[in-house]
Design a protein around this motif. Structure first.
Motif, PDB file in Angstrom:
ATOM      1  N   ASP A 146       0.829  -1.207   0.000  1.00 44.54           N
ATOM      2  CA  ASP A 146       0.000   0.000   0.000  1.00 44.54           C
ATOM      3  C   ASP A 146       0.862   1.257   0.000  1.00 44.54           C
ATOM      4  N   LEU A 147       1.912   1.254   0.794  1.00 44.10           N
ATOM      5  CA  LEU A 147       2.771   2.421   0.954  1.00 44.10           C
ATOM      6  C   LEU A 147       3.498   2.780  -0.342  1.00 44.10           C
ATOM      7  N   VAL A 148       4.024   1.796  -1.048  1.00 44.79           N
ATOM      8  CA  VAL A 148       4.795   2.083  -2.259  1.00 44.79           C
ATOM      9  C   VAL A 148       3.916   2.715  -3.337  1.00 44.79           C
ATOM     10  N   LYS A 149       2.634   2.427  -3.319  1.00 45.29           N
ATOM     11  CA  LYS A 149       1.723   3.010  -4.318  1.00 45.29           C
ATOM     12  C   LYS A 149       1.633   4.522  -4.200  1.00 45.29           C
ATOM     13  N   ASP A 150       1.982   5.061  -3.028  1.00 38.13           N
ATOM     14  CA  ASP A 150       1.941   6.511  -2.814  1.00 38.13           C
ATOM     15  C   ASP A 150       3.223   7.223  -3.239  1.00 38.13           C
ATOM     16  N   ILE A 151       4.229   6.469  -3.658  1.00 34.33           N
ATOM     17  CA  ILE A 151       5.491   7.068  -4.103  1.00 34.33           C
ATOM     18  C   ILE A 151       5.293   7.629  -5.513  1.00 34.33           C
ATOM     19  N   PRO A 152       5.468   8.939  -5.704  1.00 33.92           N
ATOM     20  CA  PRO A 152       5.368   9.487  -7.057  1.00 33.92           C
ATOM     21  C   PRO A 152       6.401   8.814  -7.969  1.00 33.92           C
ATOM     22  N   GLY A 153       5.944   8.317  -9.104  1.00 33.71           N
ATOM     23  CA  GLY A 153       6.832   7.627 -10.029  1.00 33.71           C
ATOM     24  C   GLY A 153       6.801   6.113  -9.900  1.00 33.71           C
ATOM     25  N   TYR A 154       6.057   5.581  -8.923  1.00 33.40           N
ATOM     26  CA  TYR A 154       5.891   4.130  -8.815  1.00 33.40           C
ATOM     27  C   TYR A 154       4.993   3.679  -9.957  1.00 33.40           C
ATOM     28  N   LEU A 155       5.390   2.616 -10.668  1.00 31.01           N
ATOM     29  CA  LEU A 155       4.651   2.154 -11.839  1.00 31.01           C
ATOM     30  C   LEU A 155       3.918   0.826 -11.623  1.00 31.01           C
ATOM     31  N   ARG A 167       9.455   5.041 -12.404  1.00 27.08           N
ATOM     32  CA  ARG A 167       9.659   5.929 -13.552  1.00 27.08           C
ATOM     33  C   ARG A 167      11.085   6.456 -13.622  1.00 27.08           C
ATOM     34  N   ASP A 168      11.687   6.772 -12.464  1.00 22.25           N
ATOM     35  CA  ASP A 168      13.026   7.351 -12.490  1.00 22.25           C
ATOM     36  C   ASP A 168      13.789   6.998 -11.213  1.00 22.25           C
ATOM     37  N   ALA A 169      15.050   7.344 -11.188  1.00 19.03           N
ATOM     38  CA  ALA A 169      15.897   7.027 -10.035  1.00 19.03           C
ATOM     39  C   ALA A 169      15.422   7.746  -8.780  1.00 19.03           C
ATOM     40  N   ASP A 170      14.843   8.947  -8.927  1.00 24.38           N
ATOM     41  CA  ASP A 170      14.343   9.676  -7.761  1.00 24.38           C
ATOM     42  C   ASP A 170      13.201   8.919  -7.076  1.00 24.38           C
ATOM     43  N   ALA A 171      12.313   8.332  -7.864  1.00 30.18           N
ATOM     44  CA  ALA A 171      11.206   7.550  -7.290  1.00 30.18           C
ATOM     45  C   ALA A 171      11.747   6.354  -6.526  1.00 30.18           C
ATOM     46  N   LEU A 172      12.712   5.695  -7.094  1.00 28.35           N
ATOM     47  CA  LEU A 172      13.327   4.540  -6.431  1.00 28.35           C
ATOM     48  C   LEU A 172      14.035   4.966  -5.146  1.00 28.35           C
ATOM     49  N   THR A 173      14.691   6.105  -5.174  1.00 31.64           N
ATOM     50  CA  THR A 173      15.354   6.619  -3.973  1.00 31.64           C
ATOM     51  C   THR A 173      14.332   6.970  -2.892  1.00 31.64           C
ATOM     52  N   ARG A 174      13.218   7.580  -3.296  1.00 30.03           N
ATOM     53  CA  ARG A 174      12.166   7.897  -2.313  1.00 30.03           C
ATOM     54  C   ARG A 174      11.672   6.622  -1.640  1.00 30.03           C
ATOM     55  N   TRP A 175      11.508   5.550  -2.400  1.00 30.47           N
ATOM     56  CA  TRP A 175      11.059   4.291  -1.821  1.00 30.47           C
ATOM     57  C   TRP A 175      12.142   3.706  -0.905  1.00 30.47           C
ATOM     58  N   ARG A 176      13.367   3.699  -1.372  1.00 30.71           N
ATOM     59  CA  ARG A 176      14.472   3.121  -0.601  1.00 30.71           C
ATOM     60  C   ARG A 176      14.663   3.834   0.726  1.00 30.71           C
ATOM     61  N   THR A 177      14.424   5.141   0.758  1.00 28.44           N
ATOM     62  CA  THR A 177      14.697   5.918   1.962  1.00 28.44           C
ATOM     63  C   THR A 177      13.459   6.197   2.810  1.00 28.44           C
ATOM     64  N   ASP A 178      12.302   5.696   2.404  1.00 25.50           N
ATOM     65  CA  ASP A 178      11.088   5.884   3.200  1.00 25.50           C
ATOM     66  C   ASP A 178      11.286   5.277   4.594  1.00 25.50           C
ATOM     67  N   ALA A 179      10.971   6.036   5.628  1.00 29.27           N
ATOM     68  CA  ALA A 179      11.241   5.610   7.010  1.00 29.27           C
ATOM     69  C   ALA A 179      10.517   4.314   7.372  1.00 29.27           C
ATOM     70  N   GLU A 180       9.265   4.194   6.982  1.00 30.77           N
ATOM     71  CA  GLU A 180       8.518   2.978   7.311  1.00 30.77           C
ATOM     72  C   GLU A 180       9.069   1.771   6.552  1.00 30.77           C
ATOM     73  N   HIS A 181       9.466   1.989   5.307  1.00 27.05           N
ATOM     74  CA  HIS A 181      10.078   0.924   4.512  1.00 27.05           C
ATOM     75  C   HIS A 181      11.414   0.501   5.118  1.00 27.05           C
ATOM     76  N   ARG A 182      12.197   1.469   5.563  1.00 23.97           N
ATOM     77  CA  ARG A 182      13.496   1.154   6.190  1.00 23.97           C
ATOM     78  C   ARG A 182      13.298   0.316   7.456  1.00 23.97           C
ATOM     79  N   ALA A 183      12.276   0.628   8.245  1.00 26.00           N
ATOM     80  CA  ALA A 183      11.991  -0.154   9.451  1.00 26.00           C
ATOM     81  C   ALA A 183      11.587  -1.583   9.082  1.00 26.00           C
ATOM     82  N   ALA A 184      10.805  -1.739   8.019  1.00 21.35           N
ATOM     83  CA  ALA A 184      10.417  -3.078   7.571  1.00 21.35           C
ATOM     84  C   ALA A 184      11.633  -3.853   7.070  1.00 21.35           C
ATOM     85  N   GLN A 185      12.551  -3.176   6.380  1.00 22.39           N
ATOM     86  CA  GLN A 185      13.778  -3.831   5.916  1.00 22.39           C
ATOM     87  C   GLN A 185      14.581  -4.354   7.107  1.00 22.39           C
ATOM     88  N   LYS A 186      14.707  -3.543   8.124  1.00 20.22           N
ATOM     89  CA  LYS A 186      15.462  -3.940   9.313  1.00 20.22           C
ATOM     90  C   LYS A 186      14.821  -5.162   9.967  1.00 20.22           C
TER      91      LYS A 186
END
Length: 117
Positions: free
Chosen positions: A44-53, A72-91
């Motif tokens: 659900d969270l990744v769908k809110d990232i601008p540029g998610y396809l 869509r672009d490297a910025d969208a991927l970076t926004r996903w990679r650095t999202d705080a909730e996503h980072r907590a899930a990765q950990k």
């Protein structure tokens, strides 16, 4: 990845290049406590990232999970990679849910698709 009963049976469409993909392959641990809820939240969270396809999922009978995220672009991927909730899930994933995983990131320069009409 086996937690996707509602997942479409068609692949994500081919987009006009260039765009980026993140290919996440994993083998999970036996204890998956909390994983389904976290996985659903991340979807659900990744769908809110601008540029998610979109996203494709697959699970082999032997337990190898594959998720491909399209951006869509490297910025969208970076926004996903650095999202705080996503980072907590990765950990938590490294601590509890994954025996191993690999992440591959690539820029797509050619793309096409086919659908039987």
């Amino acid at each position: 990845m086996s937690n996707h009963p509602e997942a479409p049976v068609t692949p994500v469409e081919a987009f006009e290049p260039p765009y980026f993909v993140a290919v996440f392959t994993s083998v999970r641990t036996a204890d998956q406590s909390g994983y389904p809820e976290t996985n659903a939240r991340m979807e659900d969270l990744v769908k809110d990232i601008p540029g998610y396809l979109g996203m494709d999922h697959a699970q082999t009978p032997g337990g190898l999970g594959i998720t491909v995220g399209y951006f869509r672009d490297a910025d969208a991927l970076t926004r996903w990679r650095t999202d705080a909730e996503h980072r907590a899930a990765q950990k938590r994933g490294r601590a509890e849910w994954y025996e191993s995983y690999t992440l591959h990131v690539a820029k797509v320069e050619r793309s096409h698709g086919f659908t039987r009409g």
